[in-house]
Design a protein around this motif. Structure first.
Motif, PDB file in Angstrom:
ATOM      1  N   PRO A 178       0.846  -1.199   0.000  1.00 33.69           N
ATOM      2  CA  PRO A 178       0.000   0.000   0.000  1.00 33.69           C
ATOM      3  C   PRO A 178       0.881   1.248   0.000  1.00 33.69           C
ATOM      4  CG  PRO A 178      -0.644  -1.516   1.752  1.00 33.69           C
ATOM      5  CD  PRO A 178       0.622  -2.038   1.181  1.00 33.69           C
ATOM      6  N   ASP A 179       0.479   2.235  -0.754  1.00 35.83           N
ATOM      7  CA  ASP A 179       1.281   3.456  -0.779  1.00 35.83           C
ATOM      8  C   ASP A 179       0.551   4.634  -0.134  1.00 35.83           C
ATOM      9  OD1 ASP A 179      -0.645   3.899  -2.626  1.00 35.83           O
ATOM     10  OD2 ASP A 179       0.703   4.491  -4.242  1.00 35.83           O
ATOM     11  N   GLY A 180      -0.601   4.376   0.440  1.00 38.50           N
ATOM     12  CA  GLY A 180      -1.347   5.439   1.112  1.00 38.50           C
ATOM     13  C   GLY A 180      -0.952   5.528   2.584  1.00 38.50           C
ATOM     14  N   PRO A 181      -1.694   6.324   3.334  1.00 38.99           N
ATOM     15  CA  PRO A 181      -1.414   6.461   4.764  1.00 38.99           C
ATOM     16  C   PRO A 181      -1.492   5.126   5.512  1.00 38.99           C
ATOM     17  CG  PRO A 181      -3.006   8.121   4.041  1.00 38.99           C
ATOM     18  CD  PRO A 181      -2.809   7.187   2.890  1.00 38.99           C
ATOM     19  N   VAL A 182      -0.656   4.996   6.528  1.00 37.04           N
ATOM     20  CA  VAL A 182      -0.742   3.870   7.458  1.00 37.04           C
ATOM     21  C   VAL A 182      -1.374   4.392   8.743  1.00 37.04           C
ATOM     22  CG1 VAL A 182       0.611   2.296   8.908  1.00 37.04           C
ATOM     23  CG2 VAL A 182       1.219   2.608   6.499  1.00 37.04           C
ATOM     24  N   VAL A 183      -2.316   3.613   9.276  1.00 37.78           N
ATOM     25  CA  VAL A 183      -3.015   4.014  10.486  1.00 37.78           C
ATOM     26  C   VAL A 183      -2.717   3.024  11.596  1.00 37.78           C
ATOM     27  CG1 VAL A 183      -5.280   4.491  11.514  1.00 37.78           C
ATOM     28  CG2 VAL A 183      -4.847   5.099   9.116  1.00 37.78           C
ATOM     29  N   ALA A 184      -2.467   3.540  12.793  1.00 31.80           N
ATOM     30  CA  ALA A 184      -2.293   2.709  13.981  1.00 31.80           C
ATOM     31  C   ALA A 184      -3.502   2.900  14.888  1.00 31.80           C
ATOM     32  CB  ALA A 184      -1.027   3.114  14.728  1.00 31.80           C
ATOM     33  N   VAL A 185      -4.012   1.797  15.403  1.00 29.11           N
ATOM     34  CA  VAL A 185      -5.064   1.862  16.420  1.00 29.11           C
ATOM     35  C   VAL A 185      -4.458   1.329  17.714  1.00 29.11           C
ATOM     36  CG1 VAL A 185      -7.349   1.070  17.133  1.00 29.11           C
ATOM     37  CG2 VAL A 185      -6.890   1.518  14.701  1.00 29.11           C
ATOM     38  N   ASP A 186      -4.303   2.201  18.684  1.00 27.20           N
ATOM     39  CA  ASP A 186      -3.782   1.782  19.984  1.00 27.20           C
ATOM     40  C   ASP A 186      -4.970   1.279  20.807  1.00 27.20           C
ATOM     41  OD1 ASP A 186      -1.059   2.620  19.424  1.00 27.20           O
ATOM     42  OD2 ASP A 186      -1.844   4.674  19.508  1.00 27.20           O
ATOM     43  N   LEU A 187      -4.948  -0.016  21.102  1.00 28.30           N
ATOM     44  CA  LEU A 187      -6.119  -0.651  21.714  1.00 28.30           C
ATOM     45  C   LEU A 187      -6.232  -0.297  23.193  1.00 28.30           C
ATOM     46  CD1 LEU A 187      -5.933  -4.173  20.038  1.00 28.30           C
ATOM     47  CD2 LEU A 187      -7.214  -2.145  19.300  1.00 28.30           C
ATOM     48  N   VAL A 188      -7.439  -0.029  23.606  1.00 34.44           N
ATOM     49  CA  VAL A 188      -7.665   0.219  25.028  1.00 34.44           C
ATOM     50  C   VAL A 188      -8.550  -0.861  25.662  1.00 34.44           C
ATOM     51  CG1 VAL A 188      -7.288   2.708  24.900  1.00 34.44           C
ATOM     52  CG2 VAL A 188      -9.586   1.815  24.566  1.00 34.44           C
ATOM     53  N   ARG A 189      -9.277  -1.606  24.820  1.00 37.11           N
ATOM     54  CA  ARG A 189     -10.131  -2.671  25.368  1.00 37.11           C
ATOM     55  C   ARG A 189     -10.323  -3.759  24.322  1.00 37.11           C
ATOM     56  NH1 ARG A 189     -14.394  -0.014  25.843  1.00 37.11           N
ATOM     57  NH2 ARG A 189     -15.443  -1.023  24.114  1.00 37.11           N
ATOM     58  N   VAL A 190     -10.107  -4.992  24.723  1.00 35.73           N
ATOM     59  CA  VAL A 190     -10.307  -6.139  23.838  1.00 35.73           C
ATOM     60  C   VAL A 190     -11.200  -7.125  24.570  1.00 35.73           C
ATOM     61  CG1 VAL A 190      -9.167  -8.034  22.597  1.00 35.73           C
ATOM     62  CG2 VAL A 190      -8.017  -5.817  22.813  1.00 35.73           C
ATOM     63  N   SER A 191     -12.264  -7.562  23.908  1.00 38.40           N
ATOM     64  CA  SER A 191     -13.151  -8.521  24.571  1.00 38.40           C
ATOM     65  C   SER A 191     -13.668  -9.521  23.549  1.00 38.40           C
ATOM     66  CB  SER A 191     -14.317  -7.805  25.248  1.00 38.40           C
ATOM     67  OG  SER A 191     -15.065  -7.084  24.299  1.00 38.40           O
TER      68      SER A 191
END
Lengths: 136, 136
Positions: free
Chosen positions: B118-131
């Protein structure tokens, strides 16, 4: 993909993912079973153990009726991917006739509902926009 | 399902559905490919034809970084259903090293990215809750 084809794929999909958001705009997304009637999507809350606490998606809908749902086909061949998104406003169905109709549609689509119909709230999503995308 | 198992299933899932919302709380949901690194989820915007207009999900993240994603298993045997939901905050990756690391993880997970990253933006999601939830 034109809207008629998008609506056809929406109606045939066995599972969708429903996004709601609370009053602060924090999104919530869950897989769900649903039936389509024209431009309305119906789903129902199953009886489940430990369902004493209210479902987050019902709380969200009361606070903010805007919802979006997606159905899609995932394939390791990324030339075969497609999705259909449908946005609308959600409301708890209160009219008994509409509830009966929604439950009949759900039972018709899902054999799983024939032995035990959902006994929780039925929700209608009145669609305002349906769009589809398909890889080539 | 405990958090370790939920994170394991999240990491192995080939597709997820990502929900964002705009400043007014209108939700948006799309299927997406992603890679997990500890408690961070990375995804990248593919080069696609007619991608002149900004993606709604990127606009939403700039206006409102709260996101939720879900991975799930659908089965006609409703005793075999499960899902994992992960909520967090999203940010566009600007650090070049982090971007390289994210793209390496995506390429490692998806053979489809080996020929064309991919040559577009890379996004990070910093997780705060996983269930996680699993039918019995």
């Amino acid at each position: 993909m034109d809207e008629a084809e998008a609506l056809r794929r929406l109606g045939e999909a066995r599972v969708g993912r429903l996004a709601t958001a609370d009053r602060q705009g924090v999104p919530h997304v869950v897989p769900f079973a649903f039936a389509v009637d024209g431009r309305t999507v119906f789903w129902a809350v199953d009886r489940k153990p430990k369902r004493s606490k209210r479902l987050k998606r019902l709380d969200n809908i009361e606070a903010n009726p805007n919802v979006e749902l997606v159905v899609d086909h995932y394939d390791e061949d990324w030339e075969a991917l497609w999705w259909v998104r449908a946005a609308g406003t959600a409301r708890i169905v209160v009219d008994p006739d509409e509830r009966d109709r929604a439950l009949a549609l759900l039972r018709e689509k899902y054999g799983q509902y024939r032995t035990a119909l959902p006994d929780g709230p039925v929700v209608a999503v009145d669609l305002v926009r349906v769009s589809g995308w398909q890889s080539r």
